[in-house]
Design a protein around this motif. Structure first.
Motif, PDB file in Angstrom:
ATOM      1  N   UNK A 243       0.794  -1.236   0.000  1.00 53.15           N
ATOM      2  CA  UNK A 243       0.000   0.000   0.000  1.00 53.15           C
ATOM      3  C   UNK A 243       0.826   1.287   0.000  1.00 53.15           C
ATOM      4  N   UNK A 244       2.128   1.189   0.222  1.00 53.86           N
ATOM      5  CA  UNK A 244       2.946   2.415   0.179  1.00 53.86           C
ATOM      6  C   UNK A 244       3.987   2.287  -0.927  1.00 53.86           C
ATOM      7  N   UNK A 245       3.511   1.880  -2.068  1.00 52.55           N
ATOM      8  CA  UNK A 245       4.424   1.659  -3.199  1.00 52.55           C
ATOM      9  C   UNK A 245       5.199   2.937  -3.549  1.00 52.55           C
ATOM     10  N   UNK A 246       4.550   4.099  -3.341  1.00 47.09           N
ATOM     11  CA  UNK A 246       5.211   5.366  -3.667  1.00 47.09           C
ATOM     12  C   UNK A 246       6.389   5.648  -2.733  1.00 47.09           C
ATOM     13  N   UNK A 247       6.351   5.066  -1.537  1.00 49.80           N
ATOM     14  CA  UNK A 247       7.484   5.241  -0.622  1.00 49.80           C
ATOM     15  C   UNK A 247       8.706   4.507  -1.176  1.00 49.80           C
ATOM     16  N   UNK A 248       8.464   3.332  -1.755  1.00 46.21           N
ATOM     17  CA  UNK A 248       9.572   2.561  -2.341  1.00 46.21           C
ATOM     18  C   UNK A 248      10.095   3.259  -3.600  1.00 46.21           C
ATOM     19  N   UNK A 249       9.138   3.747  -4.420  1.00 42.90           N
ATOM     20  CA  UNK A 249       9.554   4.443  -5.654  1.00 42.90           C
ATOM     21  C   UNK A 249      10.438   5.647  -5.335  1.00 42.90           C
ATOM     22  N   UNK A 250       9.995   6.443  -4.367  1.00 50.49           N
ATOM     23  CA  UNK A 250      10.743   7.667  -4.059  1.00 50.49           C
ATOM     24  C   UNK A 250      12.085   7.346  -3.402  1.00 50.49           C
ATOM     25  N   UNK A 251      12.102   6.305  -2.569  1.00 47.58           N
ATOM     26  CA  UNK A 251      13.367   5.907  -1.954  1.00 47.58           C
ATOM     27  C   UNK A 251      14.355   5.463  -3.030  1.00 47.58           C
ATOM     28  N   UNK A 252      13.862   4.648  -3.962  1.00 49.60           N
ATOM     29  CA  UNK A 252      14.747   4.159  -5.030  1.00 49.60           C
ATOM     30  C   UNK A 252      15.197   5.285  -5.954  1.00 49.60           C
ATOM     31  N   UNK A 253      14.405   6.370  -5.998  1.00 45.37           N
ATOM     32  CA  UNK A 253      14.789   7.517  -6.824  1.00 45.37           C
ATOM     33  C   UNK A 253      15.852   8.378  -6.152  1.00 45.37           C
ATOM     34  N   UNK A 254      15.774   8.509  -4.829  1.00 41.79           N
ATOM     35  CA  UNK A 254      16.723   9.420  -4.157  1.00 41.79           C
ATOM     36  C   UNK A 254      18.031   8.730  -3.756  1.00 41.79           C
ATOM     37  N   UNK A 255      17.959   7.415  -3.503  1.00 41.03           N
ATOM     38  CA  UNK A 255      19.145   6.722  -2.984  1.00 41.03           C
ATOM     39  C   UNK A 255      20.377   6.905  -3.879  1.00 41.03           C
ATOM     40  N   UNK A 256      20.273   6.654  -5.198  1.00 37.88           N
ATOM     41  CA  UNK A 256      21.478   6.805  -6.026  1.00 37.88           C
ATOM     42  C   UNK A 256      22.017   8.237  -6.042  1.00 37.88           C
ATOM     43  N   UNK A 257      21.109   9.214  -5.979  1.00 38.49           N
ATOM     44  CA  UNK A 257      21.568  10.619  -5.989  1.00 38.49           C
ATOM     45  C   UNK A 257      22.377  10.909  -4.732  1.00 38.49           C
ATOM     46  N   UNK A 258      21.955  10.317  -3.613  1.00 34.63           N
ATOM     47  CA  UNK A 258      22.648  10.556  -2.344  1.00 34.63           C
ATOM     48  C   UNK A 258      23.829   9.601  -2.142  1.00 34.63           C
ATOM     49  N   UNK A 259      24.025   8.700  -3.091  1.00 34.40           N
ATOM     50  CA  UNK A 259      25.139   7.755  -2.975  1.00 34.40           C
ATOM     51  C   UNK A 259      24.871   6.623  -2.012  1.00 34.40           C
ATOM     52  N   UNK A 260      23.585   6.346  -1.763  1.00 32.86           N
ATOM     53  CA  UNK A 260      23.229   5.255  -0.843  1.00 32.86           C
ATOM     54  C   UNK A 260      22.913   4.000  -1.660  1.00 32.86           C
ATOM     55  N   UNK A 261      23.590   2.884  -1.322  1.00 28.51           N
ATOM     56  CA  UNK A 261      23.323   1.614  -2.008  1.00 28.51           C
ATOM     57  C   UNK A 261      22.478   0.728  -1.103  1.00 28.51           C
ATOM     58  N   UNK A 262      21.319   0.348  -1.615  1.00 31.57           N
ATOM     59  CA  UNK A 262      20.401  -0.492  -0.840  1.00 31.57           C
ATOM     60  C   UNK A 262      20.340  -1.878  -1.452  1.00 31.57           C
ATOM     61  N   UNK A 263      20.776  -2.873  -0.704  1.00 36.87           N
ATOM     62  CA  UNK A 263      20.693  -4.258  -1.185  1.00 36.87           C
ATOM     63  C   UNK A 263      19.609  -4.960  -0.393  1.00 36.87           C
ATOM     64  N   UNK A 264      18.487  -5.234  -1.046  1.00 31.39           N
ATOM     65  CA  UNK A 264      17.364  -5.837  -0.325  1.00 31.39           C
ATOM     66  C   UNK A 264      17.734  -7.204   0.243  1.00 31.39           C
ATOM     67  N   UNK A 265      17.315  -7.446   1.475  1.00 33.25           N
ATOM     68  CA  UNK A 265      17.613  -8.711   2.141  1.00 33.25           C
ATOM     69  C   UNK A 265      16.766  -9.811   1.506  1.00 33.25           C
ATOM     70  N   UNK A 266      17.422 -10.796   0.933  1.00 34.42           N
ATOM     71  CA  UNK A 266      16.668 -11.924   0.329  1.00 34.42           C
ATOM     72  C   UNK A 266      15.931 -12.689   1.411  1.00 34.42           C
ATOM     73  N   UNK A 267      14.662 -12.923   1.194  1.00 36.83           N
ATOM     74  CA  UNK A 267      13.912 -13.787   2.106  1.00 36.83           C
ATOM     75  C   UNK A 267      13.509 -13.139   3.414  1.00 36.83           C
TER      76      UNK A 267
END
Lengths: 319, 284
Positions: free
Chosen positions: B16-40
């Protein structure tokens, strides 16, 4: 520095400002500061206090909208928390009826305390001759909750009570219910759990203000969760609250390992979920909810192992 | 700056908060943050499952933390309730429960060591306010923001511990770095009621309404929150809550990551502003 204190003379509310030298109070407690103002500036200022040793719980007040036990709070702590502010707002505990200035009416809270029967109803095996004893381990289990001094700081900041206190009780009441329900000498925990359930146990909003403000570091929020788990274990599990909690557990263990939001509504409210159709349609229109999720989501990697782990924990708990 | 994290999205970001994920994925590379989702990763229990079985909930989160440890990375989440659940689990494990819980994790050949810390997007941004400021392309000058922390960003202080729970400053630090104006907001530390919206609906709607009205009284253009659950409550239930109290006031409610994205010059579309129920597009 200035202290703006909320006053109430029985008819009208007003604020009064007292100016004191920081050097006169910086070595004092919050209660010491109130006594200093009363002794040196305004004998008419009313507040309650007794032991001055954090044993009796009589001197709870609010500072800048957060509750503190006056005798247990050093002014230096307040200077640090509020970044050396030069003005403090002192108010009576919230969620209580004010009697005079900072003094509040405790009678409704005590009535609630009576509802959960805070006294021990001992098992039949105990007798006057044999005594009513417990071992160290059994005592340690409940000793933290025995620390509650009924100061009311938890109740003052409780967001649920602020919204509506007609269907909820003061957090310390649930803590007292937990304490006596989990006492090894207790005849039947449900004597205390049942009235807790009937008086709002499932209405806690999880804000954690109670655990945050307790001067004795007791977590009523955890005690509420503990009472809920005990109620469910004993079969007192009908209603929206238990159904809601169970749906998270079911998704975690029996389904995909993650929450399914569409099933959550159905599992929590059943057919009456239709009442939420407006919200659901709004969400679907916004593209925030996929109706196909009702058929289940992708099971997480390693879910079978997660279930094995949880089953092992359950088995150990039964031993 | 620690810039690589084991990312714990939490269930809400995938639904239900898909836009939170979209915006996070949009800003992370600009800020130099690498997010590796935890499998499982599994549901953290969401401050609910412990009411059914507290040990099972602890086991699930010990497993989540152990998965991050295998990645040799600290955990980052944007959901305040996930933050609280993971940090509480870690505290329990590190203070006496590790050995017992590891006997259960062993059934799935896993082991919790205690090597990965747990942090939040808000905390990482607050710790790097100067960096954020340097990346701002469209300063939010003139935008009046009501910052709404949400309970599980600050309470209980003993479990979260990043800052004072009665006088926190991290959120204001971040919003000011973006160039926006933080308005005085009486309800900034209140509870939105999300976790009791089913069993205590009337009370919760009253709480939600009072927060929205307080923000409006502060002349705020929007409410911003670091917690996607608070955003959901204040956004998707706003109409219902305001109907309950017969208030006509409506205030857009943004995720922290959406506000950051606006200042970084990310398009409204990439920030998912279309997904916000109370119209937020006028802010883009």
């Amino acid at each position: 520095m200035k202290f703006i204190i909320d006053r109430f003379d029985g008819k009208k509310n007003y604020q009064q400002t007292y100016t004191v030298e920081k050097k006169d109070i910086e070595a004092l407690t919050l209660l010491g500061t109130l006594l200093f103002i009363k002794q040196h500036q305004d004998i008419t200022l009313n507040f309650t206090a007794s032991c001055r040793m954090a044993i009796c719980g009589a001197c709870g007040v609010r500072v800048n909208g957060h509750s503190y036990l006056g005798c247990d709070t050093k002014m230096t702590e307040l200077f640090e928390a509020y970044k050396d502010a030069d003005t403090f707002r002192i108010s009576p505990l919230a969620n209580y009826t004010v009697i005079s200035d900072l003094a509040v009416d405790w009678e409704p809270a005590i009535e609630n305390l009576r509802k959960i029967k805070p006294g021990l109803v001992a098992k039949d095996k105990f007798s006057e001759k044999e005594g009513c004893v417990q071992n160290q381990e059994e005592y340690d289990r409940i000793v933290k909750q025995w620390d509650c001094v009924l100061c009311g700081c938890c109740a003052s900041e409780c967001n649920k009570l602020s919204a509506d206190r007609s269907d909820y009780m003061e957090p310390f009441v649930y803590t007292q219910a937990w304490r006596v329900a989990n006492d090894s000498r207790s005849k039947d925990p449900m004597i205390h759990v049942k009235p807790a359930v009937l008086n709002g146990l499932w209405n806690c909003v999880h804000c954690h203000e109670c655990s945050n403000r307790c001067p004795k570091h007791i977590s009523s929020a955890d005690d509420i969760a503990g009472l809920r788990a005990l109620a469910m274990k004993k079969g007192l599990n009908s209603g929206v609250g238990p159904a809601h909690a169970k749906s998270f557990y079911t998704d975690l263990v029996e389904d995909s390992g993650r929450l399914n939001e569409i099933r959550l509504a159905l599992r929590t409210e059943g057919v009456s979920t239709a009442l939420r159709a407006g919200t659901a349609i709004t969400l679907m229109r916004a593209g925030k909810m996929n109706p196909l999720e009702i058929f289940g989501g992708h099971t997480i990697e390693g879910h079978k192992d997660l279930v094995k782990m949880i089953e092992a924990a359950k088995a150990a708990n039964k031993e | 700056m620690q810039n690589e994290f084991a990312f714990f999205p939490g269930c809400v970001l995938t639904q239900a908060a898909i836009e939170a994920k979209m915006s996070l994925e949009a800003i992370a590379p600009i800020l130099g943050i690498k997010l590796k989702e935890i499998n499982g990763w599994s549901c953290c229990g969401a401050s609910q499952a412990q009411d059914v079985d507290p040990v099972a909930t602890l086991v699930a989160n010990a497993r989540n933390l152990a998965l991050a440890e295998q990645m040799k990375l600290p955990v980052l989440t944007t959901c305040s309730t996930c933050l609280l659940m993971l940090r509480r689990a870690k505290a329990q494990l590190d203070h006496g429960e590790k050995e017992r819980i590891n006997t259960f994790l062993a059934k799935g050949n896993m082991n919790y060591k205690g090597t990965s810390e747990v942090t939040s997007l808000l905390w990482v941004l607050a710790q790097n306010a100067d960096l954020i400021k340097s990346k701002v392309k469209k300063p939010l000058t003139g935008l009046k923001v009501a910052v709404f922390y949400g309970c599980h960003s600050v309470r209980p202080e003993k479990d979260l511990g990043f800052e004072s729970s009665v006088n926190p400053t991290s959120f204001e630090t971040v919003v000011k770095a973006l160039g926006a104006e933080v308005v005085p907001f009486a309800k900034r530390l209140d509870c939105c009621g999300f976790h009791a919206v089913y069993p205590a609906e009337k009370s919760v709607m009253k709480m939600t309404s009072s927060i929205v009205n307080s923000a409006a009284e502060s002349q705020a253009d929007c409410v911003v929150t670091p917690c996607p659950l608070c955003q959901m409550q204040l956004d998707i239930y706003q109409d219902d809550a305001q109907d309950t109290t017969k208030s006509k006031t409506r205030v857009p409610v943004l995720h922290l990551s959406q506000l950051v994205g606006l200042a970084l010059g990310v398009s409204a579309k990439k920030l998912g502003l279309d997904y916000n129920v109370i119209d937020a597009n006028k802010l883009g």
